[in-house]
Write a protein that holds these residues in place. Structure first.
Motif, short mmCIF file in Angstrom:
data_model
loop_
_atom_site.label_atom_id
_atom_site.label_comp_id
_atom_site.label_asym_id
_atom_site.label_seq_id
_atom_site.Cartn_x
_atom_site.Cartn_y
_atom_site.Cartn_z
N ALA A 168 75.81 83.62 33.30
CA ALA A 168 75.58 84.33 32.05
C ALA A 168 76.91 84.66 31.36
CB ALA A 168 74.79 85.60 32.30
N LEU A 169 77.97 84.77 32.15
CA LEU A 169 79.28 85.12 31.59
C LEU A 169 80.18 83.90 31.41
CD1 LEU A 169 80.04 88.39 33.61
CD2 LEU A 169 79.08 88.17 31.31
N THR A 170 79.90 82.85 32.15
CA THR A 170 80.71 81.63 32.06
C THR A 170 79.91 80.57 31.32
OG1 THR A 170 81.75 82.15 34.17
CG2 THR A 170 81.99 79.90 33.35
N ARG A 171 80.28 80.34 30.06
CA ARG A 171 79.47 79.49 29.18
C ARG A 171 79.69 78.01 29.41
NH1 ARG A 171 80.22 80.84 23.13
NH2 ARG A 171 78.57 79.28 23.06
N ARG A 172 78.68 77.26 29.07
CA ARG A 172 78.77 75.82 29.04
C ARG A 172 79.31 75.38 27.67
NH1 ARG A 172 74.33 76.95 32.24
NH2 ARG A 172 73.83 75.49 33.94
N HIS A 173 80.09 74.31 27.67
CA HIS A 173 80.55 73.69 26.43
C HIS A 173 80.30 72.19 26.54
CE1 HIS A 173 82.61 77.40 25.18
NE2 HIS A 173 83.00 77.50 26.44
N HIS A 174 80.34 71.51 25.41
CA HIS A 174 80.13 70.07 25.42
C HIS A 174 81.33 69.35 24.80
CE1 HIS A 174 75.89 70.88 26.32
NE2 HIS A 174 75.79 69.61 26.65
N CYS A 175 81.80 68.32 25.48
CA CYS A 175 82.84 67.46 24.93
C CYS A 175 82.21 66.60 23.85
CB CYS A 175 83.43 66.57 26.03
SG CYS A 175 84.56 65.29 25.40
N ARG A 176 82.83 66.57 22.67
CA ARG A 176 82.27 65.80 21.56
C ARG A 176 82.49 64.30 21.71
NH1 ARG A 176 81.24 70.76 21.47
NH2 ARG A 176 80.59 71.77 19.54
N CYS A 183 83.49 73.35 31.29
CA CYS A 183 83.88 74.75 31.15
C CYS A 183 84.93 74.91 30.07
CB CYS A 183 84.39 75.29 32.49
SG CYS A 183 85.94 74.53 33.06
N ALA A 184 85.26 76.15 29.73
CA ALA A 184 86.23 76.42 28.67
C ALA A 184 87.61 75.88 29.02
CB ALA A 184 86.30 77.92 28.40
N ASP A 252 89.47 69.40 30.55
CA ASP A 252 89.16 69.28 31.96
C ASP A 252 90.34 69.69 32.74
OD1 ASP A 252 88.07 65.91 31.76
OD2 ASP A 252 90.15 66.24 31.87
N LYS A 253 89.54 70.24 33.40
CA LYS A 253 90.66 70.72 34.17
C LYS A 253 91.41 69.53 34.77
CE LYS A 253 91.47 74.89 36.73
NZ LYS A 253 90.77 76.10 37.10
N GLU A 254 92.78 69.53 34.67
CA GLU A 254 93.56 68.45 35.26
C GLU A 254 93.36 68.49 36.78
OE1 GLU A 254 95.29 66.52 33.34
OE2 GLU A 254 95.21 67.63 31.47
N GLY A 255 93.04 67.35 37.34
CA GLY A 255 92.87 67.37 38.80
C GLY A 255 92.03 66.22 39.27
N SER A 256 91.66 66.26 40.53
CA SER A 256 90.99 65.13 41.17
C SER A 256 89.54 65.02 40.79
CB SER A 256 91.11 65.27 42.70
OG SER A 256 90.47 66.47 43.11
N GLY A 257 88.99 66.01 40.09
CA GLY A 257 87.56 65.99 39.81
C GLY A 257 87.16 65.00 38.74
N ASP A 258 88.14 64.42 37.98
CA ASP A 258 87.80 63.56 36.86
C ASP A 258 86.98 62.35 37.26
OD1 ASP A 258 88.97 65.10 34.95
OD2 ASP A 258 90.88 64.05 34.97
N GLY A 259 87.15 61.88 38.50
CA GLY A 259 86.45 60.67 38.89
C GLY A 259 85.15 60.93 39.63
N ASP A 260 84.77 62.19 39.76
CA ASP A 260 83.62 62.51 40.59
C ASP A 260 82.29 62.36 39.87
OD1 ASP A 260 85.35 65.26 42.23
OD2 ASP A 260 85.38 63.10 42.56
#
Length: 279
Positions: A168-176, A183-184, A252-260
């Motif tokens: 409820a406090l951490t909002r979703r966002h969408h990449c255009r 996340c933010a 995005d957060k810079e990191g290893s998650g980009d390929g997941d």
């Protein structure tokens, strides 16, 4: 069939009835040579949840809107020129059936019909109208399409860093650019996407890097640079936290998650259920 109906009284009456249902909030739809070919209710996958929408297929445009009172009152009219439309049938899943994607340069979204037969009829009629419209206008089919927004309920965590959990406090966002739910922190940058908006839009960190690299390559090939101190490839970018004024549009957060995570195309084309994208 279309030519035969173009100037008939029954066609004029049907179009006038649609205009009346949208009322003053809708745009005029009657034009010389325009024919209303069919209508029906389809389920449109929106950001928050799937919702019924009324659709009207004309020989040159596709019109849809929200249902206030069936066959009497509609609102939020949207008009899509058919020469800009590309359709993509989607695979069946246990949770989602009879779906296809309506793609344009400015907006892409998923709809579903009540049955396989109804889906096939919609697709075949739309594709035939698109073919005729392209032939009449001499235009080539659109090759660049906006990414459809992945629904909020597709994931409980950021699809880039895979660390931030939404609440409820951490909002979703969408990449255009890719349509991912992020996340933010993973969508702090903005980039100019001219086919979507004259203003820089929120993009995830991965798309930002790809867009910046592509722009840099184009600028280097042209041996052109922007103002002193800032390469031209970043001239359309805005750094820092987004103000959020664009978050609740139909978003995005810079990191290893980009390929997941799979790409936007794979998300819809793989037939994977939304639940499989939850942590």
């Amino acid at each position: 069939m279309v030519d035969h109906l173009a100037n008939t009284e029954i066609n004029s009456q049907r179009i006038a009835a649609v205009e009346s249902c949208f009322g003053a909030s809708g745009q005029p739809l009657a034009l010389p040579g325009r024919v209303l070919l069919g209508e029906g209710v389809l389920t449109k996958e929106c950001r928050k949840k799937a919702k019924p929408r009324i659709f009207f297929l004309f020989n040159d445009i596709l019109v849809y809107g929200s249902i206030v009172l069936s066959k009497r009152k509609y609102r939020s009219q949207h008009i899509i020129p058919l020469e800009e439309v590309t359709l993509e049938p989607l695979p069946e899943t246990l949770q989602a059936k009879n779906r296809w994607m309506i793609k344009t340069a400015k907006k892409s979204f998923v709809v579903s019909a009540a049955s396989v037969t109804e889906r096939q009829e919609w697709i075949s009629h739309i594709e035939e109208c698109v073919r005729r419209q392209l032939l009449a206008t001499g235009r080539q089919p659109t090759t660049e399409h906006a990414a459809p927004w992945i629904p909020d309920k597709a994931t409980d965590i950021c699809m880039r860093c895979t660390q931030t959990r939404f609440s409820a406090l951490t909002r979703r966002h969408h990449c255009r650019k890719c349509g991912f739910v992020v996340c933010a922190e993973c969508s702090r940058e903005r980039f100019l996407l001219p086919h979507l908006s004259p203003k820089p839009l929120r993009v995830c960190s991965l798309c930002f890097r790809q867009l910046a690299a592509q722009k840099r390559k184009e600028e280097e090939e042209e041996q052109g640079r922007g103002s002193l101190g800032q390469p031209a490839y970043l001239a359309g970018a805005v750094f820092g936290a987004s103000s959020g004024d664009d978050d609740d549009s139909d978003e995005d957060k810079e990191g290893s998650g980009d390929g997941d995570w799979p790409s936007r195309v794979e998300f819809y084309a793989s037939g994977a259920s939304w639940s499989s994208f939850h942590s």
